[in-house]
Scaffold this active site. Sequence first.
Site, PDB file in Angstrom:
ATOM      1  N   SER A   1      -4.668   2.700  10.238  1.00 29.76           N
ATOM      2  CA  SER A   1      -3.111   1.631  10.681  1.00 29.76           C
ATOM      3  C   SER A   1      -3.029   0.819  11.178  1.00 29.76           C
ATOM      4  O   SER A   1      -4.403   0.377  11.717  1.00 29.76           O
ATOM      5  CB  SER A   1      -2.819   2.792  11.661  1.00 29.76           C
ATOM      6  OG  SER A   1      -1.904   1.980  12.565  1.00 29.76           O
TER       7      SER A   1
ATOM      8  N   LYS B   1       6.701   4.673  17.317  1.00 24.83           N
ATOM      9  CA  LYS B   1       4.842   5.242  16.739  1.00 24.83           C
ATOM     10  C   LYS B   1       4.782   3.605  17.105  1.00 24.83           C
ATOM     11  O   LYS B   1       3.355   3.733  17.033  1.00 24.83           O
ATOM     12  CB  LYS B   1       4.751   5.657  15.134  1.00 24.83           C
ATOM     13  CG  LYS B   1       5.176   5.592  14.630  1.00 24.83           C
ATOM     14  CD  LYS B   1       4.504   5.062  13.787  1.00 24.83           C
ATOM     15  CE  LYS B   1       5.427   4.384  12.548  1.00 24.83           C
ATOM     16  NZ  LYS B   1       4.266   4.855  11.547  1.00 24.83           N
TER      17      LYS B   1
ATOM     18  N   SER C   1       0.830  -0.946  -0.245  1.00 19.15           N
ATOM     19  CA  SER C   1       0.375   0.025  -0.077  1.00 19.15           C
ATOM     20  C   SER C   1       0.647   1.571  -0.290  1.00 19.15           C
ATOM     21  O   SER C   1       0.735   1.785  -1.405  1.00 19.15           O
ATOM     22  CB  SER C   1      -0.958  -0.078   1.337  1.00 19.15           C
ATOM     23  OG  SER C   1      -0.123  -0.202   2.478  1.00 19.15           O
TER      24      SER C   1
ATOM     25  N   ALA D   1      -1.146   5.217   3.489  1.00 16.07           N
ATOM     26  CA  ALA D   1      -1.578   5.109   2.653  1.00 16.07           C
ATOM     27  C   ALA D   1      -2.689   5.229   1.901  1.00 16.07           C
ATOM     28  O   ALA D   1      -2.388   6.428   0.406  1.00 16.07           O
ATOM     29  CB  ALA D   1      -0.622   3.986   1.921  1.00 16.07           C
TER      30      ALA D   1
ATOM     31  N   ASP E   1       3.879  11.469  13.023  1.00 12.65           N
ATOM     32  CA  ASP E   1       3.177  10.353  12.520  1.00 12.65           C
ATOM     33  C   ASP E   1       2.840   9.294  13.737  1.00 12.65           C
ATOM     34  O   ASP E   1       1.515   8.347  13.250  1.00 12.65           O
ATOM     35  CB  ASP E   1       4.805   9.550  12.973  1.00 12.65           C
ATOM     36  CG  ASP E   1       4.859   8.675  11.675  1.00 12.65           C
ATOM     37  OD1 ASP E   1       3.504   8.077  11.219  1.00 12.65           O
ATOM     38  OD2 ASP E   1       5.650   7.928  11.563  1.00 12.65           O
TER      39      ASP E   1
END
Length: 341
Positions: free
Chosen positions: A264, A201, A22, A150, A254
Amino acid sequence: MTRRHPSVADPVARVAVLGAGSWGTAFAKVLCDAGCAVTVLARRPEIAAALRVGHNADYLPGVALPDQLDATCEPAEALAGAQVVVLAIPAQRLRENLTDWAPLIGHTATVVSLIKGIELGTDKRMSEIVADVTSLPSGQIAVVSGPNLAREVAAEQPAACVVACAEEDRATWLQDLCKTAYFRPYSNVDVVGCELGGAVKNVIALACGMASGMGFGDNTKATLVTRGLAETARLGAAMGADPLTFAGLAGLGDLAATCMSPLSRNRSFGERLGRGESVAEASVAIRQTAEGVQSCRSVLDLALRHGVEMPITEGVVAVCRDGVPPTHMVEALMTRKMKSE
């Protein structure tokens, strides 16, 4: 003396994007829209064929890709004449794949990592693996990081990123190379900070997902984001990163996007764990790589090596790698010794 790189006034830059997932596909679209000649290396022939006719239904369903985007399953074809080589594969597969690709990469090429992870066993960042395998100098190795889900980037929703490289003029050249009306890059020289922000993250997003899966609200998730940022900054300081990086797009930006968005993978994976699924069950359901599940162990190893306390990361490792129930992680975090912020 400043080294000159090809500029936007030169003939169209040739870019190879190695990886058709992606984010690799979305970034290839960005580069095409910015005027580059882009070839994507896909693992499966059917994905390469789909990319050549303007779509990638497996990873970005419903997204129309540029007509000029090319794709192949042959590394030599993708890398022929490439000035820029973009790496967009799972972190734990980088060394093996790059070992095969390295002889095909030109000695003057710039290698750019989109990968947000830390290698198991060596605890190395992606740029360090690139240097190990290709023997390229650090000034030819760059990373892209930031709040870059993405699907949103592919849909041309306004977004920004950080392009980091030890050689500042190469970072600004890459910045020009991938700027579009919807994608705004910023340059940076703090490669360490940008890579750590991107890797850690994912670990914190797993914790936020678990909290959501257990039914906890925004106070809990805000606490995890804030204390997770503190963990990241502590590790970054110990490893020589610029503290300001963690207040920017590659740090807080982020982290916020990855912890809060249902797009996510790491947050979604954590949510399934919080609802009681096993790591194996969540892996089957998510289908794509959630980098934090593997990299959490490497991040914790880095913390131990540098004498940095990272309790959230430690809790995520206990759940993802040792099979501890998420409820035990919450209890361990909430009963830690009291201290000043």
